[in-house]
Enzyme design. Structure first.
Site, PDB file in Angstrom:
ATOM      1  N   TYR A 248      30.414  41.614 -59.884  1.00 22.03           N
ATOM      2  CA  TYR A 248      29.843  42.844 -60.458  1.00 22.03           C
ATOM      3  C   TYR A 248      28.316  42.838 -60.362  1.00 22.03           C
ATOM      4  O   TYR A 248      27.629  43.430 -61.196  1.00 22.03           O
ATOM      5  CB  TYR A 248      30.279  43.015 -61.908  1.00 22.03           C
ATOM      6  CG  TYR A 248      31.635  43.659 -62.043  1.00 22.03           C
ATOM      7  CD1 TYR A 248      31.772  45.038 -62.018  1.00 22.03           C
ATOM      8  CD2 TYR A 248      32.790  42.888 -62.180  1.00 22.03           C
ATOM      9  CE1 TYR A 248      33.012  45.637 -62.127  1.00 22.03           C
ATOM     10  CE2 TYR A 248      34.041  43.483 -62.292  1.00 22.03           C
ATOM     11  CZ  TYR A 248      34.142  44.859 -62.262  1.00 22.03           C
ATOM     12  OH  TYR A 248      35.374  45.460 -62.375  1.00 22.03           O
ATOM     13  N   SER A 249      27.799  42.232 -59.324  1.00 18.37           N
ATOM     14  CA  SER A 249      26.356  42.075 -59.174  1.00 18.37           C
ATOM     15  C   SER A 249      25.662  43.369 -58.761  1.00 18.37           C
ATOM     16  O   SER A 249      25.959  43.938 -57.701  1.00 18.37           O
ATOM     17  CB  SER A 249      26.056  40.987 -58.133  1.00 18.37           C
ATOM     18  OG  SER A 249      24.697  40.986 -57.781  1.00 18.37           O
ATOM     19  N   ASN A 250      24.711  43.821 -59.576  1.00 18.06           N
ATOM     20  CA  ASN A 250      23.859  44.943 -59.187  1.00 18.06           C
ATOM     21  C   ASN A 250      22.996  44.574 -57.984  1.00 18.06           C
ATOM     22  O   ASN A 250      22.659  45.430 -57.167  1.00 18.06           O
ATOM     23  CB  ASN A 250      22.960  45.338 -60.359  1.00 18.06           C
ATOM     24  CG  ASN A 250      23.703  46.103 -61.427  1.00 18.06           C
ATOM     25  OD1 ASN A 250      24.054  47.262 -61.246  1.00 18.06           O
ATOM     26  ND2 ASN A 250      23.956  45.444 -62.552  1.00 18.06           N
TER      27      ASN A 250
END
Length: 289
Positions: free
Chosen positions: A62-64
């Site tokens: 879920y890395s921006n």
């Protein structure tokens, strides 16, 4: 792509504060958001100067940062590959990465710990490959983040920011020092045991008495929440109209409120919070709301 930005300073009406402001880096771009835009600005310049056309980076599912790197690469005509920590999954964030053309390599957590080794193993023979650390952590990133301070038209008694790697905080501290300000920089590590952030900051700029770390607002650790934090997010957003995420900015704003209740902050002090974006990460916690 990195020439003009929209990041106004907005006053928040939140009792009992009379001079609480937020730097809206979340408005810079919907996908290359907040401090991700600032970190990638000079990294992509370094890649261009080195004649590299393939960005290799790292992050969680879920890395921006992964979404931002994928979007930045696509807009710049570059290839992008990401090592994704953990088992193979599908989610909204990784869908965006793939739509922007990023290749994903899912990597077990033990191997992921040695990012340089992964880079060498997979891309040693790729002359176009350019290494970008997790979260964009780098000297170039601190330069980009330091520009936040130079954009400010007013001085503040306190500036607050959330911290994962400490790169943004290092840039802010450097900016404060370079301009000779008396501003106190309050850094909120979002990981449990966040005292290491001080060492990370020191890699890029000398530690000074401007810096104050607050280690008790991690709510259990990185990407961890509690019912208290979720209720704060609901209250804060309904009251101010400003979206904040559970991983970073909610913990920062909670700390501001809590420190005031402890009389560590005067509600009449001029306070600036840095909204570092990252709102897409809320998709990974939609069940909490």
């Amino acid at each position: 792509m990195f020439e003009k930005i929209y990041s106004p300073v907005q006053k928040l009406e939140l009792f009992p504060f009379t001079q609480l402001f937020v730097k809206r880096d979340d408005l810079i771009d919907p996908y290359i958001s907040g401090n991700k835009w600032r970190k990638l600005k000079y990294l992509l310049l370094s890649a261009n100067n080195a004649h590299k056309s393939h960005l290799i980076t790292f992050g969680g599912a879920y890395s921006n940062h992964l979404v931002a790197t994928a979007a930045a690469a696509s807009r710049s005509g570059l290839k992008a590959t990401a090592f994704v920590r953990g088992e193979s999954v599908e989610n909204e964030m990784l869908m965006l990465c793939k739509l922007f053309g990023m290749k994903l390599i899912f990597t077990d957590r033990e191997s992921y710990k040695n990012k340089k080794s992964l880079f060498e193993r997979y891309f040693k023979l790729d002359e176009d490959a350019f290494f970008i650390d997790e979260g964009g952590a780098s000297e170039e990133a601190t330069i980009g983040c330091s520009e936040i301070i130079s954009e400010l038209d007013h001085t503040y008694d306190h500036i607050f920011c959330a911290a994962g790697t400490g790169t943004t905080a290092a840039g802010l501290l450097k900016g404060i020092q370079d301009r000779g300000l008396k501003t106190k920089l309050h850094v909120i590590p979002v990981l449990k045991g966040g005292s290491f952030i001080r060492n990370e900051i020191e890699k890029y700029t000398p530690i000074s008495n401007h810096l104050e770390l607050h280690l008790d607002y991690h709510f259990g650790g990185y990407a961890k929440t509690t019912p208290e934090l979720i209720e704060f997010i609901k209250f804060f957003t309904a009251k101010t109209g400003l979206l904040i995420d559970p991983v970073y900015t909610a913990k920062m704003f909670f700390s501001i409120s809590d420190l005031q209740k402890q009389n560590a902050l005067n509600p009449n002090d001029k306070i600036l919070a840095i909204h570092t974006g990252g709102l897409l990460g809320m998709f990974g916690m939609k069940d909490k709301f």
